[in-house]
Design a protein around this motif. Structure first.
Motif, PDB file in Angstrom:
ATOM      1  N   MET A 189       6.090  -7.552   6.619  1.00  0.00           N
ATOM      2  CA  MET A 189       5.148  -8.244   5.635  1.00  0.00           C
ATOM      3  C   MET A 189       5.868  -9.393   5.064  1.00  0.00           C
ATOM      4  SD  MET A 189       2.837  -6.601   2.453  1.00  0.00           S
ATOM      5  CE  MET A 189       1.854  -5.611   3.655  1.00  0.00           C
ATOM      6  N   ASN A 190       5.488 -10.530   4.832  1.00  0.00           N
ATOM      7  CA  ASN A 190       6.288 -11.625   4.269  1.00  0.00           C
ATOM      8  C   ASN A 190       6.036 -11.731   2.860  1.00  0.00           C
ATOM      9  OD1 ASN A 190       3.952 -13.086   4.184  1.00  0.00           O
ATOM     10  ND2 ASN A 190       4.306 -14.313   5.941  1.00  0.00           N
ATOM     11  N   ALA A 191       6.661 -12.339   2.034  1.00  0.00           N
ATOM     12  CA  ALA A 191       6.513 -12.445   0.550  1.00  0.00           C
ATOM     13  C   ALA A 191       5.303 -12.846   0.214  1.00  0.00           C
ATOM     14  CB  ALA A 191       7.745 -13.250  -0.076  1.00  0.00           C
ATOM     15  N   LEU A 192       4.893 -13.991   0.917  1.00  0.00           N
ATOM     16  CA  LEU A 192       3.508 -14.668   0.631  1.00  0.00           C
ATOM     17  C   LEU A 192       2.486 -13.501   0.625  1.00  0.00           C
ATOM     18  CD1 LEU A 192       2.057 -17.224  -0.087  1.00  0.00           C
ATOM     19  CD2 LEU A 192       1.995 -17.935   2.300  1.00  0.00           C
ATOM     20  N   THR A 193       2.321 -12.647   1.766  1.00  0.00           N
ATOM     21  CA  THR A 193       1.367 -11.952   1.815  1.00  0.00           C
ATOM     22  C   THR A 193       1.264 -10.702   0.879  1.00  0.00           C
ATOM     23  OG1 THR A 193       1.483 -11.872   4.559  1.00  0.00           O
ATOM     24  CG2 THR A 193       0.301 -10.017   3.596  1.00  0.00           C
ATOM     25  N   ARG A 194       2.614 -10.264   0.405  1.00  0.00           N
ATOM     26  CA  ARG A 194       2.668  -9.327  -0.697  1.00  0.00           C
ATOM     27  C   ARG A 194       1.979  -9.845  -1.945  1.00  0.00           C
ATOM     28  NH1 ARG A 194       7.693  -7.834   1.683  1.00  0.00           N
ATOM     29  NH2 ARG A 194       8.682  -9.315   0.206  1.00  0.00           N
TER      30      ARG A 194
END
Length: 199
Positions: free
Chosen positions: A1-6
């Motif tokens: 899970m990338n930072a943008l999704t989080r």
């Protein structure tokens, strides 16, 4: 899970939390408003009823407190020691009790032999009954100008289905009736009855 999704999921969670908090705040304000509505209506109604009572005294003709009212003031009762005055309505209906105390049918009229019975809500117009005690004076002035004084002789707590307008008694008596206990928030089967006899 990338930072943008989080970041998106966290923002969505905060948005739902804010929506939930806003809904809870609105529901709380609605409950507060509902709780204040009846006492506010009772206070405003007493001002209008007092004006109609004064007009009735002057004209000797029953006056409606507002154009669409289906009741008129019949008397003004006072507890001088407490500095309390209430206008009594001629309709014994539950709807009329939202606006003020009502003279119940089946009892005597003010100034006639027998017992006049007046009922009102414990949390508005008759909240003061808890402070009346034996020996206190209650005054009644009718819209016809008749004035009477009564002395409190006692009180009882009875079930609503166990209370009846007293049989024709010698002299003039007054009973003030409200729900009991005074601090309850829900309706119950008990009624507080204050007894007074004419002085």
């Amino acid at each position: 899970m990338n930072a943008l999704t989080r970041i998106r999921e966290a923002a969505r969670g905060r948005g739902l939390l804010m929506l939930l908090l806003t809904a809870l705040c609105l529901a709380g304000m609605a409950e507060i408003g509902r709780g204040l509505y009846v006492p506010a209506k009772a206070m405003v109604a007493q001002v209008l009823l007092d004006r109609a009572f004064e007009r009735s005294l002057t004209t000797r003709i029953p006056q409606k407190p507002w154009a669409w009212a289906d009741m008129t003031p019949v008397a003004r009762i006072s507890a001088p020691r407490l500095g309390v005055t209430r206008v009594v309505l001629d309709s014994g209906s539950g709807q009329a009790m939202a606006f003020g105390p009502t003279l119940l049918p089946g009892g005597a009229a003010f100034g006639e032999p027998g017992t006049a019975v007046v009922a009102a809500h414990r949390d508005t117009h008759f909240s003061f009954l808890r402070y009346l005690r034996k020996g206190d004076v209650i005054t009644v002035q009718t819209r016809d100008g008749l004035e009477r004084r009564y002395r409190v002789i006692g009180s009882d707590v009875v079930r609503w289905d166990g209370y009846a307008v007293p049989e024709l008694a010698a002299g003039e008596r007054l009973e003030l009736v409200t729900c009991w206990p005074f601090d309850a928030v829900r309706r119950g089967p008990w009624r507080y009855v204050l007894h007074a006899e004419r002085i």
